[in-house]
Design a protein around this motif. Structure first.
Motif, PDB file in Angstrom:
ATOM      1  N   ALA A   1      24.691 -33.750  33.869  1.00  0.00           N
ATOM      2  CA  ALA A   1      25.154 -32.586  33.112  1.00  0.00           C
ATOM      3  C   ALA A   1      26.636 -32.731  32.754  1.00  0.00           C
ATOM      4  N   GLU A   2      27.451 -33.240  33.707  1.00  0.00           N
ATOM      5  CA  GLU A   2      28.875 -33.446  33.428  1.00  0.00           C
ATOM      6  C   GLU A   2      29.076 -34.488  32.333  1.00  0.00           C
ATOM      7  N   VAL A   3      28.303 -35.576  32.386  1.00  0.00           N
ATOM      8  CA  VAL A   3      28.412 -36.621  31.364  1.00  0.00           C
ATOM      9  C   VAL A   3      28.011 -36.075  29.997  1.00  0.00           C
ATOM     10  N   ALA A   4      26.920 -35.300  29.961  1.00  0.00           N
ATOM     11  CA  ALA A   4      26.487 -34.725  28.681  1.00  0.00           C
ATOM     12  C   ALA A   4      27.538 -33.768  28.143  1.00  0.00           C
ATOM     13  N   GLU A   5      28.133 -32.971  29.018  1.00  0.00           N
ATOM     14  CA  GLU A   5      29.178 -32.041  28.585  1.00  0.00           C
ATOM     15  C   GLU A   5      30.402 -32.784  28.078  1.00  0.00           C
ATOM     16  N   SER A   6      30.780 -33.857  28.771  1.00  0.00           N
ATOM     17  CA  SER A   6      31.942 -34.621  28.320  1.00  0.00           C
ATOM     18  C   SER A   6      31.668 -35.309  26.988  1.00  0.00           C
ATOM     19  N   LYS A   7      30.416 -35.754  26.777  1.00  0.00           N
ATOM     20  CA  LYS A   7      30.076 -36.354  25.480  1.00  0.00           C
ATOM     21  C   LYS A   7      30.129 -35.308  24.376  1.00  0.00           C
ATOM     22  N   ARG A   8      29.643 -34.095  24.665  1.00  0.00           N
ATOM     23  CA  ARG A   8      29.724 -33.015  23.670  1.00  0.00           C
ATOM     24  C   ARG A   8      31.180 -32.687  23.362  1.00  0.00           C
ATOM     25  N   ASP A   9      32.016 -32.629  24.409  1.00  0.00           N
ATOM     26  CA  ASP A   9      33.436 -32.352  24.196  1.00  0.00           C
ATOM     27  C   ASP A   9      34.097 -33.451  23.368  1.00  0.00           C
ATOM     28  N   ALA A  10      33.748 -34.702  23.659  1.00  0.00           N
ATOM     29  CA  ALA A  10      34.323 -35.822  22.896  1.00  0.00           C
ATOM     30  C   ALA A  10      33.870 -35.768  21.446  1.00  0.00           C
ATOM     31  N   ALA A  11      32.590 -35.441  21.218  1.00  0.00           N
ATOM     32  CA  ALA A  11      32.087 -35.354  19.844  1.00  0.00           C
ATOM     33  C   ALA A  11      32.769 -34.212  19.089  1.00  0.00           C
ATOM     34  N   SER A  12      32.955 -33.073  19.755  1.00  0.00           N
ATOM     35  CA  SER A  12      33.626 -31.964  19.069  1.00  0.00           C
ATOM     36  C   SER A  12      35.098 -32.290  18.816  1.00  0.00           C
ATOM     37  N   ALA A  13      35.724 -33.017  19.739  1.00  0.00           N
ATOM     38  CA  ALA A  13      37.118 -33.426  19.517  1.00  0.00           C
ATOM     39  C   ALA A  13      37.222 -34.404  18.355  1.00  0.00           C
ATOM     40  N   GLU A  14      36.276 -35.331  18.252  1.00  0.00           N
ATOM     41  CA  GLU A  14      36.272 -36.271  17.129  1.00  0.00           C
ATOM     42  C   GLU A  14      36.039 -35.538  15.814  1.00  0.00           C
TER      43      GLU A  14
ATOM     44  N   ALA B   1      36.773 -32.381  15.180  1.00  0.00           N
ATOM     45  CA  ALA B   1      37.991 -31.626  14.885  1.00  0.00           C
ATOM     46  C   ALA B   1      39.086 -32.553  14.362  1.00  0.00           C
ATOM     47  N   ASN B   2      39.190 -33.744  14.935  1.00  0.00           N
ATOM     48  CA  ASN B   2      40.185 -34.709  14.465  1.00  0.00           C
ATOM     49  C   ASN B   2      39.882 -35.150  13.040  1.00  0.00           C
ATOM     50  N   ALA B   3      38.600 -35.385  12.748  1.00  0.00           N
ATOM     51  CA  ALA B   3      38.229 -35.778  11.385  1.00  0.00           C
ATOM     52  C   ALA B   3      38.557 -34.653  10.400  1.00  0.00           C
ATOM     53  N   ASP B   4      38.323 -33.403  10.812  1.00  0.00           N
ATOM     54  CA  ASP B   4      38.681 -32.269   9.948  1.00  0.00           C
ATOM     55  C   ASP B   4      40.184 -32.206   9.728  1.00  0.00           C
ATOM     56  N   ARG B   5      40.954 -32.423  10.796  1.00  0.00           N
ATOM     57  CA  ARG B   5      42.416 -32.393  10.647  1.00  0.00           C
ATOM     58  C   ARG B   5      42.897 -33.512   9.720  1.00  0.00           C
ATOM     59  N   ILE B   6      42.303 -34.696   9.846  1.00  0.00           N
ATOM     60  CA  ILE B   6      42.696 -35.814   8.987  1.00  0.00           C
ATOM     61  C   ILE B   6      42.341 -35.514   7.534  1.00  0.00           C
ATOM     62  N   ALA B   7      41.148 -34.961   7.302  1.00  0.00           N
ATOM     63  CA  ALA B   7      40.738 -34.635   5.933  1.00  0.00           C
ATOM     64  C   ALA B   7      41.645 -33.567   5.338  1.00  0.00           C
TER      65      ALA B   7
END
Length: 145
Positions: free
Chosen positions: A46-59, A61-67
């Protein structure tokens, strides 16, 4: 005496019973440990899945900021770059729009600029200047227009 005789006859059963009880207790401890291990593995997954979701949302958000930054930069560069019109018809049509009336200069103002450019780039008669005079190109209009 009968008790000692019975004990002498069944004494091998005592270690067997003790081993059976000990094995039963070990099985219980293993089952508890296995349950704990299974719970810990589930928690870790569950922790790994949550961290992957957090990493995906951070990526994302970063792509949105870059765009957004790229769009802002492109808009800023478009505002800074001059509008270059190459065709007389394009200039005429653009000058007839509201934005073109503000940006485009009238013919009298263009002639004034050409006159100013010609005055600025006439050959210098100063003898103390170390630079040579700027040669006028008779075939081109002043300032390359």
């Amino acid at each position: 005496m009968i008790r000692l005789a019975a004990l002498g006859r069944f004494w091998p059963l005592i270690p067997i019973l003790l081993l059976a009880v000990w094995g039963w207790r070990v099985d219980q401890l293993r089952a508890v440990h296995l349950l704990d291990l299974t719970k810990e593995r589930g928690d870790r997954r569950a922790e790994v899945a949550e961290s992957k979701r957090d990493a995906a949302s951070a990526e994302a958000a970063n792509a949105d900021r870059i765009a957004t930054a790229a769009e802002r930069y492109a808009a800023a560069m478009a505002d800074r770059l001059p509008i270059i019109l190459h065709s007389k018809d394009t200039v005429t049509r653009y000058a007839q729009t509201d934005a073109g009336r503000v940006v485009c200069r009238g013919p009298d103002r263009v002639r004034d600029i050409d006159t100013l450019d010609a005055a600025l780039f006439t050959p210098s008669r100063s003898a103390d200047s170390g630079l040579g005079a700027v040669r006028a190109d008779a075939t081109a209009s002043p300032a390359g227009r």
